[in-house]
Design an enzyme around this catalytic site. Structure first.
Site, PDB file in Angstrom:
ATOM      1  N   HIS A   1      29.105  16.719  -6.291  1.00  0.00           N
ATOM      2  CA  HIS A   1      28.249  15.540  -6.222  1.00  0.00           C
ATOM      3  C   HIS A   1      28.021  14.898  -7.579  1.00  0.00           C
ATOM      4  CE1 HIS A   1      24.373  13.339  -6.117  1.00  0.00           C
ATOM      5  NE2 HIS A   1      24.830  12.938  -4.960  1.00  0.00           N
ATOM      6  N   CYS A   2      28.147  15.669  -8.659  1.00  0.00           N
ATOM      7  CA  CYS A   2      27.693  15.173  -9.960  1.00  0.00           C
ATOM      8  C   CYS A   2      28.743  14.436 -10.773  1.00  0.00           C
ATOM      9  CB  CYS A   2      27.126  16.345 -10.781  1.00  0.00           C
ATOM     10  SG  CYS A   2      25.616  17.038 -10.084  1.00  0.00           S
ATOM     11  N   ILE A   3      29.796  15.134 -11.185  1.00  0.00           N
ATOM     12  CA  ILE A   3      30.724  14.553 -12.159  1.00  0.00           C
ATOM     13  C   ILE A   3      31.431  13.305 -11.637  1.00  0.00           C
ATOM     14  CG2 ILE A   3      32.706  15.023 -13.648  1.00  0.00           C
ATOM     15  CD1 ILE A   3      31.879  17.887 -13.756  1.00  0.00           C
TER      16      ILE A   3
ATOM     17  N   LEU B   1      30.314  11.153  -9.518  1.00  0.00           N
ATOM     18  CA  LEU B   1      29.381  10.090  -9.130  1.00  0.00           C
ATOM     19  C   LEU B   1      28.417   9.665 -10.232  1.00  0.00           C
ATOM     20  CD1 LEU B   1      28.426  11.240  -5.501  1.00  0.00           C
ATOM     21  CD2 LEU B   1      30.379   9.892  -6.266  1.00  0.00           C
ATOM     22  N   ASP B   2      27.872  10.648 -10.958  1.00  0.00           N
ATOM     23  CA  ASP B   2      26.789  10.339 -11.893  1.00  0.00           C
ATOM     24  C   ASP B   2      27.140   9.273 -12.928  1.00  0.00           C
ATOM     25  OD1 ASP B   2      25.547  12.250 -10.454  1.00  0.00           O
ATOM     26  OD2 ASP B   2      25.209  13.652 -12.087  1.00  0.00           O
TER      27      ASP B   2
END
Length: 451
Positions: free
Chosen positions: A277-279, A281-282
């Protein structure tokens, strides 16, 4: 004692003696581990989730999160310390609420704040004086002040006096054997100094190290910097992999040698793309925010372009390898090893394997997958089921494509029985040569294979 001090001090006292009821909205990869840490610290926790299936599962003493054992949930429920519910009214019982809901991107790569807004509206309907609200969901700088604060103040509550609002970015790394919720430092930024004080006390009750910063915007940007740093550096080594491939140089050898430098270098490794979810999208949250301020985040955009291209690079590797033995992708039988986005977890969110499978099937290949942690997954409304990693399946495949380097897979067995292996994770580098011809992600000519 003033009314302002009384409200804050009463809440601090209830946090200190563990009589405060803690709420956690969103019982997924972030929310459930956080809820369990509050339980371990001695609080009663109300976990709110819109999924009745998740609520029923947790209240039956089971866990849907790999890092949280079922016995941990069962014990918390049995002792009455954890109550999972889909009833919004239960939030009124809470004196502190952490929001841990998804923040996906739309198809146009713009932030989708629907889950955060829904959580904020639910809290606003149940809000009362003496409540601390902390947003943990990754988002763009300004979200806490621009979206959360106005909804709470619309109920007649003054932030910093009646109610305390802060942002504290989640730092969950699923499957990490060393760092988990309790021993990962927690950054906290509040709307006012009183908000920082209350939110800091809240997290100090269950987290080893809490790091206060001056504002929610600073805390929001901390999370984006952390993952943008990783995305940019992964983009760099992915491009170096392509460079090495064109030069006929082993990229893994180059990286390992560079990593011997004791200063000024941090090791990142290439792969078939980025997931989770992080790399992936963030960085887009930061890029989107900057576009609203008429600034183009060139590093972020370039890294995203390179990383998102890697599944196509892998597919071309497969096509070239098949072409060398006079086979087309269309009609070929391919086995993908690993669909989770990283090693030894069951999370397929944004996994590059999904893109690799789709691109191969668009070229006409028949694709099966095996993953010891993911027996099936749903994509575009369809459920795909994995296959057993048998010797027969390895011999069946015209090519085996290693996407996720799970430790549970016997890669020696893979190279002993498969005909062709496209290895995107360098797992075959130190194996005894077997039957399979090995095509690395980037290193020039193929290696191994029966003579």
């Amino acid at each position: 004692m003033t009314e302002t001090a009384s409200m804050k001090d009463q809440l601090l006292a209830r946090i200190s003696d563990r009589s405060a009821v803690i709420g956690v909205i969103g019982l997924g990869y972030v929310g459930l581990p956080l809820a369990m840490e509050f339980v371990h610290a001695g609080f009663t926790v109300i976990g709110y989730d819109v999924s009745q299936r998740v609520v029923d599962l947790l209240m039956s003493g089971q866990s849907h999160i790999q890092d949280i054992p079922a016995e941990t949930v069962h014990d918390a429920v049995a002792k009455g310390r954890f109550i999972a519910t889909a009833v919004e009214d239960r939030l009124r019982e809470c004196e502190a609420i952490s929001i841990a809901v998804p923040t996906p991107l739309s198809k146009t790569r713009d932030p989708d704040m629907a889950y955060v807004l829904s959580a904020a509206d639910a809290i606003a309907r149940q809000a009362h004086p003496g409540l601390c609200v902390v947003l943990e969901s990754t988002t763009y700088p300004g979200t806490t002040r621009e979206l959360l604060q106005p909804r709470l103040e619309a109920q007649g509550l003054i932030v910093g006096r009646d109610i305390f609002v802060a942002f504290s970015p989640e730092r969950v790394d699923p499957g990490n054997p060393v760092y988990h919720t309790k021993n990962t430092p927690k950054v906290v930024g509040g709307i006012t100094p009183a908000c920082v004080e209350v939110a800091t006390a809240l997290y100090q009750s269950c987290i080893d190290i809490v790091v206060p910063v001056s504002s929610p915007e600073a805390a929001e940007l901390v999370k984006l910097l952390e993952n943008t740093f990783r995305a940019v550096n992964i983009g760099l080594v992915n491009e170096i992999a392509i460079v090495c491939d064109k030069l006929g140089v082993n990229v893994w050898e180059v990286i390992d040698a560079a990593a011997t430098k004791p200063f000024g270098f941090m090791k990142f490794t290439p792969g078939p793309g980025i997931g989770g979810h992080c790399i992936p999208l963030d960085p887009h949250y930061l890029a989107w925010k900057m576009r609203t301020l008429n600034y183009k985040t060139r590093f972020i955009d370039l890294a995203s372009e390179i990383n998102s291209h890697m599944p196509e690079w892998v597919v071309q590797k497969v096509a070239d390898a098949l072409n060398e033995v006079r086979k087309a992708v269309r009609g070929s039988r391919l086995l993908v090893l690993g669909v989770a986005y990283k090693r030894d977890i069951d999370d397929v969110r944004e996994s590059p394997a999904l893109d690799v499978i789709r691109l191969l099937e668009e070229r006409g290949a028949h694709v099966e997958f095996h993953d010891p942690f993911v027996h099936e997954f749903r994509e575009d409304g369809h459920v795909r089921k994995g296959v057993e990693l048998s010797d027969e399946m390895l011999r069946w495949a015209d090519a085996v494509v290693v996407i996720t380097d799970h430790k549970a897979v016997d890669y020696q067995r893979v190279v002993d029985h498969a005909t062709l292996v496209v290895d995107t994770r360098n797992v075959t580098a130190r194996l005894t040569p077997g039957r399979a011809r090995i095509i690395p992600l980037a290193s020039g000519p193929a290696m191994g294979g029966a003579k």
